[in-house]
Design an enzyme around this catalytic site. Structure first.
Site, PDB file in Angstrom:
ATOM      1  N   SER A   1       0.840  -1.189   0.000  1.00 25.53           N
ATOM      2  CA  SER A   1       0.000   0.000   0.000  1.00 25.53           C
ATOM      3  C   SER A   1       0.878   1.242   0.000  1.00 25.53           C
ATOM      4  O   SER A   1       2.084   1.174   0.220  1.00 25.53           O
ATOM      5  CB  SER A   1      -0.899   0.007   1.227  1.00 25.53           C
ATOM      6  OG  SER A   1      -0.137   0.320   2.376  1.00 25.53           O
ATOM      7  N   LYS A   2       0.254   2.380  -0.243  1.00 24.62           N
ATOM      8  CA  LYS A   2       1.062   3.593  -0.428  1.00 24.62           C
ATOM      9  C   LYS A   2       1.814   3.983   0.832  1.00 24.62           C
ATOM     10  O   LYS A   2       2.849   4.626   0.764  1.00 24.62           O
ATOM     11  CB  LYS A   2       0.195   4.746  -0.928  1.00 24.62           C
ATOM     12  CG  LYS A   2      -0.898   5.215   0.007  1.00 24.62           C
ATOM     13  CD  LYS A   2      -1.614   6.406  -0.634  1.00 24.62           C
ATOM     14  CE  LYS A   2      -2.757   6.892   0.244  1.00 24.62           C
ATOM     15  NZ  LYS A   2      -3.450   8.037  -0.361  1.00 24.62           N
ATOM     16  N   ARG A   3       1.311   3.582   1.971  1.00 20.64           N
ATOM     17  CA  ARG A   3       2.002   3.935   3.203  1.00 20.64           C
ATOM     18  C   ARG A   3       3.219   3.055   3.498  1.00 20.64           C
ATOM     19  O   ARG A   3       4.040   3.379   4.343  1.00 20.64           O
ATOM     20  CB  ARG A   3       1.042   3.849   4.390  1.00 20.64           C
ATOM     21  CG  ARG A   3       0.204   5.095   4.508  1.00 20.64           C
ATOM     22  CD  ARG A   3      -0.854   4.989   5.567  1.00 20.64           C
ATOM     23  NE  ARG A   3      -2.134   5.416   5.014  1.00 20.64           N
ATOM     24  CZ  ARG A   3      -2.419   6.652   4.653  1.00 20.64           C
ATOM     25  NH1 ARG A   3      -1.514   7.596   4.782  1.00 20.64           N
ATOM     26  NH2 ARG A   3      -3.579   6.971   4.151  1.00 20.64           N
ATOM     27  N   ASP A   4       3.293   1.918   2.825  1.00 19.57           N
ATOM     28  CA  ASP A   4       4.429   1.014   3.058  1.00 19.57           C
ATOM     29  C   ASP A   4       5.752   1.649   2.658  1.00 19.57           C
ATOM     30  O   ASP A   4       6.794   1.295   3.202  1.00 19.57           O
ATOM     31  CB  ASP A   4       4.239  -0.294   2.284  1.00 19.57           C
ATOM     32  CG  ASP A   4       3.104  -1.109   2.868  1.00 19.57           C
ATOM     33  OD1 ASP A   4       2.857  -0.971   4.085  1.00 19.57           O
ATOM     34  OD2 ASP A   4       2.458  -1.855   2.129  1.00 19.57           O
TER      35      ASP A   4
ATOM     36  N   GLU B   1      -3.865  14.924   2.272  1.00 23.17           N
ATOM     37  CA  GLU B   1      -3.145  14.456   3.461  1.00 23.17           C
ATOM     38  C   GLU B   1      -1.957  15.355   3.797  1.00 23.17           C
ATOM     39  O   GLU B   1      -1.368  15.226   4.866  1.00 23.17           O
ATOM     40  CB  GLU B   1      -2.624  13.027   3.222  1.00 23.17           C
ATOM     41  CG  GLU B   1      -3.722  12.032   2.903  1.00 23.17           C
ATOM     42  CD  GLU B   1      -3.146  10.669   2.525  1.00 23.17           C
ATOM     43  OE1 GLU B   1      -1.988  10.380   2.862  1.00 23.17           O
ATOM     44  OE2 GLU B   1      -3.878   9.894   1.878  1.00 23.17           O
TER      45      GLU B   1
END
Length: 505
Positions: A260-263, A281
């Site tokens: 995911s993009k937060r990884d 964000e």
RNA sequence: GGCCCGUUCGUCUAGGGGUUAGGACGCCAGGUUUUCAUCCUGGUAGCACGGGUUCGAAUCCCGUACGGGCUACCA
């Protein structure tokens, strides 16, 4: 019939690395077969549209070298290639399916749908679907009398849902998984035309794939479960379905779930091709480009995440990938993103590319304020490229090429430094000046001197390196000295001597 | 919960009835080097589990476990 494939992202944010791989596989098949690679923007959800996302997608594809043959801004005979601009095309196909009894109008409000789901939940039905069991309890053209339904349709209050046939096995061939079967009793009556007149993915997708004469659908595995709906629609409309291939997902480096993009931030690498600033964000997501990856290396890494050529070849140019690519070699299971291996691919690319070719991308990532000539930077690239992984490393790992060290590795100095070596270092300094243009002559002279005096190379050379570079790693010392020039080297030695004397004697 | 898909070294993968289960990344050791890196040599480590079919199963079948996806008027 010539191969036509499409990459069809939704402009709701930056292009995910999994999307890049999907684009790559599509591109490879098109090029290999002499077909067309089409970019189609699936912007049917106006609420989730993010300004700039489409441009980002196009720029990313350009950077990667995956330039579409057709698409918005790329021309082509099957446009427009943005679904919002094709809005008027879709309704008639949905209406045709209604006329044929394969779809129907529904008038339920979001609140009614919500209530239905809650009621069903209370009855013990998990995630209730709008299906054959439910549809006769809802407000739609199947349950309302004709007059009332017509009135609601005329007022534009209806949406169109697919009517799933009862208890029928729908099978299709997935080129990776072979035969996949779904029973229609398990399938819901998917909305195909929304209240705002826009089609949903399902309708837009099959209409456009048909109209754009797409021969192969290569997409992520998240679409596998709705493929039966798509197959049914092709049948309802009397169209031939394209060949389907569903790609395994790219998973997190460790732990559960898909990447995911937060990884990226979590594991310290990029999950997007280029940097992306998320306005909502207020976060900037790192990009492979800015992280110092070469697109060719990135693609080489990605192509092997879920596919292999059937032999031991790993290092491949785009041309080679194109030659070797085949859909039936795509792997079935999800692949974890391995940062170490991605670094290795980039290093391999660096090592096998001529210094001059590396200059532009290295320059592009140059730290602000640093002034350096092309010829000198090219030299540094040559000396450093086999010991770095990313473009930015030339500046960090090779900092001593650009400025004198500001700190020294004290531990290593203490291990070797004795006051009596100072005079010898003075002699060496003189030799450096004499042979300032010739690393091998300098090396011979210095080493000759050391052996004549029976002095240890393992003491003097490391010390000399620390004086000049501040640390004990790097290319051949004499290559560094020649690159730096006699004057700079002498000045660094003077500065270092002072430091040694002051702190260690 | 339901449906669908999957499961070979830590990771990416080859192998699809008889293999010492192969390669790559990583890691470890040795060699080369003033050092680091490169390069070379070697090493570590794997067929999820249980049944069945078979002379023989990592490979075929069934089950279980685990992982993943979907289950929106999102794509």
């Amino acid at each position: 019939m010539s191969v036509r494939v499409r990459f069809a992202p939704s402009p709701t944010g930056p292009l995910h690395i999994g999307g890049v791989r999907t684009a790559l596989y599509n591109y490879l098949l098109a090029k290999q077969q002499g077909g067309a690679f089409i970019l189609r923007i699936e912007d049917t959800d106006q609420k989730r549209l993010v300004p700039g996302a489409e441009d980002y997608i196009k720029q990313s594809l350009e950077w990667l070298g995956l330039t579409p043959d057709e698409g918005p801004g790329y021309g082509g005979e099957h446009g427009p290639y943005r679904q919002s601009e094709r809005k008027d095309l879709y309704a008639k196909y949905a209406e045709q399916m209604v006329a044929d009894g394969n779809a129907y109008y529904a008038f339920d409000t979001p609140e009614e749908l919500d209530k239905m789901r809650k009621d069903q939940e209370a009855l013990g039905h998990h995630s209730a679907k709008y299906d054959a069991r439910i549809r006769l309890q809802m407000r739609n053209s199947l349950t309302l009398d004709q007059e009332e339904a017509d009135k609601l349709i005329a007022e534009g209050k209806g949406i169109i849902r697919l009517k799933m046939p009862a208890d029928e096995d729908v099978s299709f061939v997935d080129l990776v998984r072979e035969k996949v079967t779904f029973n229609t009793d398990q399938l819901d009556d998917k909305v195909i035309l929304k209240a705002d007149g826009m089609p949903t993915y399902h309708l837009a997708n099959i209409v456009d794939d048909h109209l754009m004469e797409i021969t192969h659908v290569i997409r992520g595995e998240e679409w596998l479960s709705s493929t039966a709906h798509h197959v049914l629609m092709y049948r309802f409309l009397g169209w031939e379905a394209p060949k389907f291939t569903h790609l395994p997902l790219i998973l997190k480096p460790t732990g559960k779930g898909k990447l995911s993009k937060r990884d990226g931030a979590k594991f310290g690498f990029a999950v997007f091709p280029m940097e992306w600033y998320d306005k909502k964000e207020e976060v900037t997501y790192a990009g492979f480009k800015e992280s110092g990856y070469d697109p060719k290396a990135l693609l080489n890494f990605l192509v092997l995440l879920g596919w292999n050529p059937g032999n031991d070849e790993e290092l491949m140019s785009i041309e080679r990938m194109t030659e070797l690519f085949s859909l039936d070699k795509i792997v079935k299971s999800g692949a974890r993103f391995d940062v170490d291996k991605s670094k290795w691919f980039n290093q391999q690319y660096l090592m096998s590319t001529p210094d001059a070719h590396l200059l532009p991308p290295v320059k592009a990532i140059k730290p602000e304020g640093l002034v350096v000539e092309d010829a000198y930077l090219t030299k540094v690239i040559g000396l450093m490229k086999e010991r770095v992984h990313h473009y930015g490393d030339f500046y960090t790992e090779g900092s001593y090429f650009f400025s004198a060290p500001t700190e020294y590795d004290d531990k290593q100095i203490k291990k070797r430094f004795k006051p009596e070596i100072v005079p010898h270092l003075e002699v060496i300094k003189a030799m450096v000046s004499t042979h300032s243009g010739d690393p091998s002559a300098m090396s011979t002279a210095v080493k000759g001197y050391l052996s004549d005096k029976e002095l240890k190379m393992g003491v003097y050379l490391p010390l000399l390196r620390i004086m000049i570079c501040g640390r004990l790693t790097g290319p051949d010392l004499f290559d560094i000295i020649v690159a730096l020039g006699a004057e700079e080297t002498s000045s660094r030695m003077v500065k270092a001597s002072e430091y040694f004397n002051a702190t260690l004697s």
